[in-house]
Structures are given as structure tokens and as C-alpha cells.
Design an enzyme around this catalytic site. Structure first.
Site, PDB file in Angstrom:
ATOM      1  N   HIS A 164       0.851  -1.189   0.000  1.00 57.09           N
ATOM      2  CA  HIS A 164       0.000   0.000   0.000  1.00 57.09           C
ATOM      3  C   HIS A 164       0.892   1.246   0.000  1.00 57.09           C
ATOM      4  CE1 HIS A 164      -3.708   2.156   0.732  1.00 57.09           C
ATOM      5  NE2 HIS A 164      -3.225   2.707   1.826  1.00 57.09           N
TER       6      HIS A 164
ATOM      7  N   ASN B 205      -2.070   7.673   5.123  1.00 56.82           N
ATOM      8  CA  ASN B 205      -2.701   6.563   4.414  1.00 56.82           C
ATOM      9  C   ASN B 205      -3.798   7.147   3.515  1.00 56.82           C
ATOM     10  OD1 ASN B 205      -4.229   4.351   3.600  1.00 56.82           O
ATOM     11  ND2 ASN B 205      -4.012   3.282   5.552  1.00 56.82           N
TER      12      ASN B 205
END
Length: 660
Positions: A270, A302
Site C-alpha cells: 500500500h 494513508n
């Protein structure tokens, strides 16, 4: 010993800067003309090149059900491009695996000078409630693609399900810059689904024109080596402070590992955006300033807007009690699930595996920061059966054809210089519906060559560096090189493949970079009369031993001059040495096989250089295939004129001019 090429696959990055000022209308669509036409006809723009159909969303079939394309005015009563400015918190990833793109946008949002380049005419493109008739439903955004800025026009119709945006969206339901930028980027790639799984480094380059450098944190062993970690932190801090963009990730070993959450809260496979890099002062009050105890820290976000790091220095951890309230406020520490968090650089190197540093290469002479000189070369790998004309020879593993690739020569003019080299191919992953497939595995080698090399190499010289081979859009290398002349050989991993490429070379002083296109001295109508070169000789002056010390400290500052048939090659000066490792080569195309080759050594002085000795080599070709160690002689023809020192030389002479 030849070094075999290494091939790596995957979506690892490479590298590109705002120094490219030209802007080209993407697909020929001129924003100003289209908007003017819409306003005159009192209609809202509908983009014929990216229509509101499933083909603009998917290339492998609809996976999310019926989609309704809606304009912002249909989703809220008061739409805006920006609400209270622009920030990383404006971005939330939707139903698309494009965290790499959203992470790059998060980094971009913190750099005003950069996002204003990507989002031009910010105020003019904004909704104006006082002048509703000035709105035409058309926007434009700019991305750097293969050496130039592309101006991409879109309409404002966005894909929705149940009246909610399907893809990238903001915290504020009436803010649309992130969704519109994503649509323009998807148009350039052919459809939204083409953004599913990609390379953050590519997006960072597309937003900046900068050069992306990948850093393998595992290979560098930064978590164990404190000195190396501190050096890396300085590099990361410098890139951040000079407005570069940074991203990071934790490598997923298997497809099952993708987006797996670790116990510490981090997610594998990610992309995270790095939004700040700081030395954080520990302690409270005046005592903290006197102690000057600081911790190296890094802040990340994130793209999901949630799932944060929960270890030391996470949002609500007790470690923040070691920092004063004013310092926490300055850092913007908040205790909320917004996807953004701090961690120490040591923990960062322990958990993360890959780091991408996108440098903005500064070429402005007015800047207070380091100014780079840039050379940009466009070339192509083309396959022909004729060896001297073929330009697709594959990597060094293919020894018979490797040197048939394009070759680019450049000079390093300082005693030592940091050189940045970026090789980029046209992105074959873009527009997958056209069936162009995966990117080629590309890379390059760097060879140190003769100081007067001006024709193509036909024999490998001294390899001093090279990139990995990877099927990425771009490969990058940062390398310290000594003064001299070098040749870059950009290649595909396998021979016979064809494609276009862009080569960018950055040095401290102009490198005079150019392509080597000619194999040997050209013949003209005068060559028969003047004597066309019959031989080619490479003279390699390796080292001198026991030179006479002429400076006050007993040493010298020697350099060597090689002369043959009126042409001279001069080496760099070697400071404070009586045993210099010259490692200097010259290449001579000779019309007089029986002529001599002279090599002289001088001591560099402020006013007049002093002579240290010379040797003269016979020109018998049969004697020029070996190494010689010769005593230095004085000028003149006396027999007893030896001077202190010996010189080691290696010569290679060939009858075929394309053998060296």
C-alpha cells in the site's frame, strides 16, 4: 570481468522537473477555445474523447453495477474546486486500487507551487456563485509526460453510485478538485480501471517533471546501520525541504499479502504519502532549548484516510508527553483517525521496505540551492539485421550485440561530480485498451572511455556503473564519477525489441552530452590524397612510479599528455603524488603506421608547468599488443638522460577501425 545484466520485474520505480516549460494540448483539445464555444452557445461541455460510458470506466467489463455520471451541481447545492484551500486530507481513495495515485496527490497537496502547475488557472476554474453564467462544465489539468507538459481537458461529469462518488473524493462533500484531477489522469490512461495498480514514482514524476529515485530500505540495511540511516535521513530531509515529493510502502511478498494489516496498524502493498520530515525537539521550556535533544521523525498519510500506525509516537501515544505543547502545535499533532501519523525514522526504516524520493531538479541560476545542468536526449531502439546499423542489441548478457545499442557520450569536468541519470520509455501500461501490453524491461550501463572518444564504441571499455533492469516506465541512477569522458548505453533487456526513450543527464557543470552516431572517421573525396587512417591505436597510460617531487612538500601535481600525429590528449591533474594512478586513455586514428607516440608528464604550477619526463613508443603494430613499463627520459637525444620514475602503458592497435 564482464558484469551480467540483472533483470527485475514488478512495479518498482525509477524516474523527471518543471524546467520543461512548453505545454501541449492533449489530443489537440484547446481549453480556452472549447470553453469560449460552450459559453457562446450557453451549453455545458461534454467531452467527446472521454464520454460518459462504461468504456471510460473499465476495459475488462463493468464490475460495480450501474453507474450514473453526474455533474457537481447535481450532487450538492454549492460545489467548489477547493474548500478552505487544499490539503492532503482532501483525498480519500474510492473503489479503485489506485492508492499509488492518491498518495502522490497527498504529497502534491502540501506543495503550493507544484499543485498550481497541475491545477492551472485555479481561480478562473472555480465556481463563481455571483456569475453562474460563466460556468461551462469544463476543466483542464496538466501532467508531465515523456518530456513535455500535457494540458488535459475534461468535462465535470463524475461517476456515481447511489448519488455518491465512486472514486476519489474529499472530506467535504462539496469539494471536487481531487475527483476532477483523477478523472483527467484516467482520461490520459484511457479509462479509470487503467489506474488500478500502478507506480507512485510515475505519478510523482507526472505531477512535477522531477526525477524519482527508488531506495530499497531492506537492501540498504538502514534499520541496523545507524550511520547509513542518518545519512539517508539527511537525503530525505533535503528532498522534502526543497519541495520534492516522497512516498513509501511495505512490500507484499505474495498477492495474499496485498493490503494485509500488520499488528502495528500499517498496511502491506500500500502506498503512503510522506507529508513532513522533521527533527523534533524533546523536553519542555527553556531546558529543552539548552539540551538541544532532537529526534528524527517522519509523518505519513494513508490514502484511505484511516488505519494508522499504532506504535510509538502514534497520535495518542504517551511519547508525545516528552514534547512541549507548542512543539506539538507546530507539528500539527492531532488525535483523530484521519490517516496521518508520525513515527521515528528508526521505526520507519524498520517497518517500511521501499522509499521513493522525487527530486525537483533545479536548473535556475537565480536559485540559492544547487543548480543542475541538464541534458535531454530523445532516442529509439530500432532493430535492423545490419550490425553497424542495428540499435537494439539487448543488455550486456548479449555480448555479440550489446554495443549495437544507442550510445551517448558526456564529460565530467570536475575532479569528482555527482551525476543523476534517468532513462524513461513511453508508458505501454497507459491506454491498455489499445493492447500495447507491459513496459519493456530497460536499463543502462556507463563506461569510462578515452578522453577524446568521438566515434561509437565497438569493444567494451571500463564499466563504472549501471542501473537495474526493470519493466518500469523509468530507471534512475545517482553516481559519483571522476573527471573524464563517459558513454551511457541505454538498452532493453532482450535484443531485437523496439521503442522510444528519453534520456536525461544532470551534472554540476555542462556535460556536453550527445549521441555517438558514427562508427569511424568518415571517408571523403580527399581521403585518398591525404591518407585515410590505416590503424587505430588505444593508448592507456595506467600509472607512474617514483616521479621527482618538485613542490615544497616533496610531492608533485602531475598530469600526462599523449601525442600522436598532431593530436593530443591530456589527463586530469593528480594532486600531491609522486606515484599517480593516471588511468588515462586516448584513441588515435593513424595515417602513419611507422610514426611515434609520445607521452610526457608535467607538474602543474601556478605560472609555468615543469617537465617531469617523457617516453617515446615505437610504432611497430606487432609490438603494440602488450603492456610496457618504461623509464622516463629527459628531452633531447643524449644517452644518459634518464629522469626519476617509470611509466606503465598498455597499447592496443587494430587494422580494422571498428575494432575498438
Amino acid at each position: 570481468m564482464a558484469t551480467r545484466g540483472r533483470r527485475r520485474t514488478g512495479t518498482e520505480p525509477c524516474s523527471g522537473c518543471i524546467m520543461f516549460n512548453s505545454v501541449k494540448a492533449y489530443e489537440g483539445q484547446q481549453y480556452s477555445a472549447l470553453k469560449k464555444q460552450c459559453l457562446q452557445n450557453r451549453i455545458l461541455f461534454e467531452d467527446p474523447l472521454f464520454p460518459t460510458v462504461d468504456e471510460s470506466l473499465f476495459y475488462q467489463g463493468n464490475r460495480i453495477g450501474r453507474v450514473h455520471w453526474k455533474r457537481p451541481k447535481e450532487l450538492c447545492s454549492d460545489p467548489h474546486l477547493f474548500v478552505d484551500g487544499i490539503s492532503a486530507h482532501d483525498l480519500h481513495q474510492g473503489q479503485l486500487g489506485n492508492c499509488w495515485f492518491v498518495a502522490a496527490c497527498s504529497s502534491l497537496a502540501s506543495r503550493e507551487s507544484l499543485w498550481q502547475k497541475v491545477i492551472p488557472d485555479r481561480k478562473e476554474q472555480e465556481w463563481d456563485s455571483e456569475k453562474p453564467d460563466s460556468y461551462a462544465g469544463i476543466f483542464h489539468f496538466r501532467f508531465w509526460r515523456f518530456g513535455e507538459w500535457a494540458d488535459v481537458v475534461i468535462d465535470d461529469r463524475l461517476p456515481t453510485v447511489d448519488n455518491r462518488l465512486v472514486y476519489c473524493h474529499s472530506n467535504d462533500s462539496n469539494e471536487f478538485w481531487s475527483a476532477l484531477v483523477e478523472k483527467a489522469y484516467a482520461k490520459m490512461y484511457g479509462c479509470y480501471e487503467a489506474l488500478d495498480g500502478g507506480n507512485t514514482a510515475d505519478a510523482l514524476v507526472d505531477f512535477t517533471g522531477g526525477v524519482s529515485e527508488p531506495v530499497d530500505l531492506l537492501e540498504g540495511q538502514f534499520s541496523q546501520d545507524e550511520a547509513a540511516r542518518n545519512q539517508l535521513f539527511e537525503r530525505v530531509l533535503k528532498v522534502h525541504n526543497r519541495d520534492g515529493l516522497i512516498s513509501c510502502s511495505i512490500r507484499a511478498a505474495t498477492s495474499a499479502d496485498m493490503e494485509a494489516r500488520l499488528d502495528c496498524g500499517l498496511v502491506k502493498g500500500h502506498a503512503y504519502a510522506v507529508t513532513d520530515v522533521r527533527r523534533v525537539r524533546l523536553g519542555h521550556g527553556l531546558l529543552a532549548y539548552f539540551k538541544s535533544e532532537k529526534l528524527t521523525m517522519i509523518r505519513m498519510r494513508n490514502p484511505w484516510g484511516e488505519r494508522e500506525w499504532c506504535g510509538a509516537w502514534s497520535d495518542s501515544s504517551e511519547e508525545w508527553q516528552k514534547v512541549s505543547k507548542s512543539e506539538r502545535e507546530k507539528l500539527g499533532v492531532t488525535v483523530q483517525e484521519d490517516g496521518e501519523f508520525w513515527m521515528t525514522f528508526e521505526d520507519f526504516c524498520r517497518y517500511f521496505t521501499d522509499l521513493i524520493l522525487c527530486r525537483l531538479i533545479n536548473t535556475s541560476y537565480l536559485s540559492i540551492h544547487k543548480t543542475w545542468e541538464e541534458a535531454v536526449m530523445r532516442g529509439s531502439w530500432t532493430h535492423l539485421d545490419e550490425p553497424l546499423r542495428n540499435r537494439s542489441g539487448g543488455c550486456v548478457n548479449h555480448k555479440a550485440t550489446f554495443l549495437q545499442n544507442p550510445q551517448y557520450v558526456f564529460d565530467v569536468k570536475k575532479a569528482e561530480d555527482e551525476v543523476l541519470i534517468c532513462l524513461q520509455q513511453e508508458d505501454r501500461r497507459a491506454r491498455p485498451k489499445e493492447g500495447r501490453g507491459e513496459n519493456l524491461a530497460i536499463g543502462f550501463d556507463i563506461h569510462r572511455v578515452e578522453l577524446n572518444r568521438k566515434y561509437r564504441m565497438h569493444t567494451p571499455q571500463q564499466k563504472v556503473g549501471g542501473s537495474v533492469y526493470i519493466n518500469s516506465r523509468c530507471v534512475f541512477l545517482r553516481k559519483e564519477l571522476k573527471e573524464g569522458r563517459y558513454v551511457i548505453i541505454p538498452t532493453t533487456f532482450d535484443p531485437g525489441l523496439q521503442g522510444e526513450f528519453l534520456l536525461r543527464v544532470f551534472t554540476d557543470v555542462p556535460a556536453e552530452c550527445k549521441e555517438l552516431t558514427v562508427d569511424e572517421p568518415p571517408q571523403t573525396c580527399w581521403t585518398g590524397m591525404c591518407g585515410y587512417p590505416l590503424l587505430v591505436t588505444q593508448v592507456h597510460v595506467m600509472a607512474a612510479v617514483g616521479l621527482q617531487g618538485q613542490d615544497s612538500n616533496g610531492a608533485s601535481d602531475p598530469y600526462v599528455v599523449i601525442s600522436c600525429e598532431g593530436e593530443k590528449v591530456r589527463s586530469p591533474v593528480h594532486k600531491n603524488s609522486t606515484n599517480p594512478e593516471f588511468d588515462t586513455k586516448g584513441l588515435f586514428y593513424r595515417k602513419k603506421p611507422k610514426g611515434s607516440i609520445h607521452i610526457e608528464i608535467y607538474n602543474k604550477n601556478v605560472i609555468v608547468d615543469s617537465f617531469l619526463g617523457q617516453v617515446t613508443l615505437s610504432s611497430d603494430p606487432s609490438d603494440l599488443q602488450q603492456q610496457h613499463t618504461m623509464h622516463l627520459r629527459d628531452k633531447g637525444n643524449r644517452q644518459s638522460n634518464d629522469l626519476p620514475g617509470t611509466l606503465s602503458i598498455c597499447l592496443i592497435t587494430c587494422n580494422a577501425l571498428t575494432d575498438i
